[in-house]
Design an enzyme around this catalytic site. Structure first.
Site, short mmCIF file in Angstrom:
data_model
loop_
_atom_site.label_atom_id
_atom_site.label_comp_id
_atom_site.label_asym_id
_atom_site.label_seq_id
_atom_site.Cartn_x
_atom_site.Cartn_y
_atom_site.Cartn_z
CE LYS A 1 -6.31 -3.07 -19.30
NZ LYS A 1 -6.00 -3.46 -20.89
NE ARG B 1 -2.53 0.87 -20.60
CZ ARG B 1 -3.58 0.60 -20.69
NH1 ARG B 1 -4.28 1.36 -19.48
NH2 ARG B 1 -4.40 0.01 -21.57
NE ARG C 1 -11.61 -1.67 -28.31
CZ ARG C 1 -10.69 -1.48 -26.93
NH1 ARG C 1 -11.59 -1.85 -26.06
NH2 ARG C 1 -9.49 -1.23 -27.39
NE ARG D 1 -10.30 2.40 -27.87
CZ ARG D 1 -9.99 1.95 -26.59
NH1 ARG D 1 -10.91 1.56 -25.93
NH2 ARG D 1 -8.55 1.68 -26.45
NE ARG E 1 -3.81 0.15 -27.48
CZ ARG E 1 -5.12 -0.35 -27.68
NH1 ARG E 1 -5.44 -0.28 -28.76
NH2 ARG E 1 -5.94 -0.49 -26.67
P1 B4P Z 1 -11.75 -4.06 -23.68
O1 B4P Z 1 -12.55 -4.78 -22.21
O2 B4P Z 1 -12.18 -2.88 -23.85
O3 B4P Z 1 -10.28 -3.89 -23.49
P2 B4P Z 1 -9.17 -3.26 -22.32
O4 B4P Z 1 -8.50 -4.40 -21.88
O5 B4P Z 1 -9.96 -2.44 -21.51
O6 B4P Z 1 -8.78 -2.15 -23.41
P3 B4P Z 1 -7.65 -1.34 -23.61
O7 B4P Z 1 -6.44 -1.85 -23.11
O8 B4P Z 1 -7.67 -1.52 -25.17
O9 B4P Z 1 -7.79 0.06 -23.26
P4 B4P Z 1 -7.68 1.49 -22.25
O10 B4P Z 1 -8.92 2.14 -22.53
O11 B4P Z 1 -7.44 0.95 -20.82
O12 B4P Z 1 -11.97 -5.30 -24.55
C1 B4P Z 1 -11.68 -4.97 -25.88
C2 B4P Z 1 -12.60 -5.67 -26.94
O13 B4P Z 1 -12.71 -6.84 -26.88
C3 B4P Z 1 -14.10 -4.86 -26.72
O14 B4P Z 1 -14.62 -4.65 -28.02
C4 B4P Z 1 -14.80 -6.12 -26.06
O15 B4P Z 1 -16.13 -5.86 -26.27
C5 B4P Z 1 -14.19 -7.38 -26.41
N1 B4P Z 1 -14.12 -8.50 -25.72
C6 B4P Z 1 -13.72 -8.20 -24.25
N2 B4P Z 1 -13.93 -9.41 -23.56
C7 B4P Z 1 -14.04 -10.26 -24.65
C8 B4P Z 1 -14.48 -11.71 -24.56
N3 B4P Z 1 -14.29 -12.61 -23.63
N4 B4P Z 1 -14.98 -12.42 -25.80
C9 B4P Z 1 -14.89 -11.62 -26.87
N5 B4P Z 1 -14.82 -10.35 -27.10
C10 B4P Z 1 -14.57 -9.52 -25.94
O16 B4P Z 1 -6.52 2.24 -22.71
C11 B4P Z 1 -6.39 2.94 -23.88
C12 B4P Z 1 -5.11 3.86 -24.09
O17 B4P Z 1 -5.21 4.90 -23.11
C13 B4P Z 1 -3.82 3.08 -24.11
O18 B4P Z 1 -3.41 2.52 -25.11
C14 B4P Z 1 -2.86 4.51 -23.50
O19 B4P Z 1 -2.73 5.24 -24.59
C15 B4P Z 1 -3.71 5.22 -22.68
N6 B4P Z 1 -3.59 4.99 -21.24
C16 B4P Z 1 -4.71 4.46 -20.54
N7 B4P Z 1 -4.32 4.26 -19.26
C17 B4P Z 1 -2.87 4.82 -19.13
C18 B4P Z 1 -2.01 4.77 -18.02
N8 B4P Z 1 -2.15 4.16 -16.97
N9 B4P Z 1 -0.78 5.12 -18.54
C19 B4P Z 1 -0.34 5.66 -19.57
N10 B4P Z 1 -1.44 5.51 -20.81
C20 B4P Z 1 -2.61 5.21 -20.30
#
Ligand code: B4P
Length: 196
Positions: free
Chosen positions: A13, A88, A127, A133, A144
């Site tokens: 995302k 979420r 990551r 992290r 998660r």
């Molecule tokens: P990301 O792109 O960072 O993953 P994400 O889906 O955005 O992250 P996530 O859900 O973990 O975190 P968020 O910050 O929203 O990709 C992950 C890794 O994969 C990276 O290292 C990237 O380089 C790699 N990658 C990506 N695409 C790739 C590909 N095609 N090929 C290879 N590698 C690839 O949330 C963090 C925490 O915040 C949650 O757990 C929760 O506790 C809290 N939170 C956030 N929003 C909330 C909400 N609305 N309600 C309640 N809690 C919330």
């Protein structure tokens, strides 16, 4: 235009949002980034959020809804924006619908990024190695994913019923995934600047 990304942790995302905001000239609202900024600054909100995030739990809805409401109020009325990590839960989605109704705005697309579980774990462990992290440990990642299944995945059906859902294959390189998102946007007949 308002776009939302939904998907499990590690599905990309954040990665795809960074590309899409450039493409749409949109404002990026990432709740994960906002929470990490609060933690970094050592605010009371950050301290509270950290206790949930480090355990792989969702941060309580009232905190998240207030945080997004404040950011939405600050946006220019005609800004394109992209929500990454919000909503979420169904409760958050309903609160968002109310906020958008008051702003006379509507959602243009919800992109659901789908990625295999093994690949999600691989990316998050990678990551953890690169960025350290605290919520990317194997135990926390499992928690998660469970929470995603129980609390976030019902959003897929919620947005499907509203005919807003675009399912995107999240496997492959970030460029390959982005090409699919771009195709989904253009095949829908929407140019980047249309449909506020
Ligand atoms: P990301 O792109 O960072 O993953 P994400 O889906 O955005 O992250 P996530 O859900 O973990 O975190 P968020 O910050 O929203 O990709 C992950 C890794 O994969 C990276 O290292 C990237 O380089 C790699 N990658 C990506 N695409 C790739 C590909 N095609 N090929 C290879 N590698 C690839 O949330 C963090 C925490 O915040 C949650 O757990 C929760 O506790 C809290 N939170 C956030 N929003 C909330 C909400 N609305 N309600 C309640 N809690 C919330």
């Amino acid at each position: 235009m308002l776009v939302i990304f939904v998907g499990p942790p590690g599905t990309g995302k954040g990665t795809q949002s960074k590309r899409l905001i450039r493409y749409l000239d949109a404002v990026h609202l990432s709740t994960g980034d906002m929470l990490r900024a609060e933690i970094e600054k050592g605010t009371e909100l950050g301290k509270k959020a950290r206790t949930f995030m480090d355990q792989g739990q969702l941060v309580p809805c009232e905190i998240m809804v207030n945080m997004i409401a404040t950011r939405l109020q600050e946006l220019p009325v005609d800004a394109n924006f992209l929500l990454d990590g919000f909503p979420r839960t169904i409760h958050q989605a309903e609160e968002l619908d109310t906020m958008l109704g008051e702003m006379d705005r509507c959602i243009a697309h919800v992109f659901a990024l789908e990625t295999d579980r093994d690949e999600l774990r691989r990316r998050l462990i990678e990551r953890a190695r690169e960025e350290g992290r605290p919520d990317d440990t194997p135990e926390t990642v499992s928690r998660r994913l469970e929470i995603y299944d129980a609390q976030t995945s019902p959003l897929i059906e919620y947005y499907q019923k509203l005919s807003l859902l675009r399912v995107i294959d999240g496997m492959g390189t970030p460029d390959e995934v982005f090409a699919r998102i771009e195709r989904a946007l253009t095949t829908d007949g929407n140019s980047p600047s249309s449909s506020k």
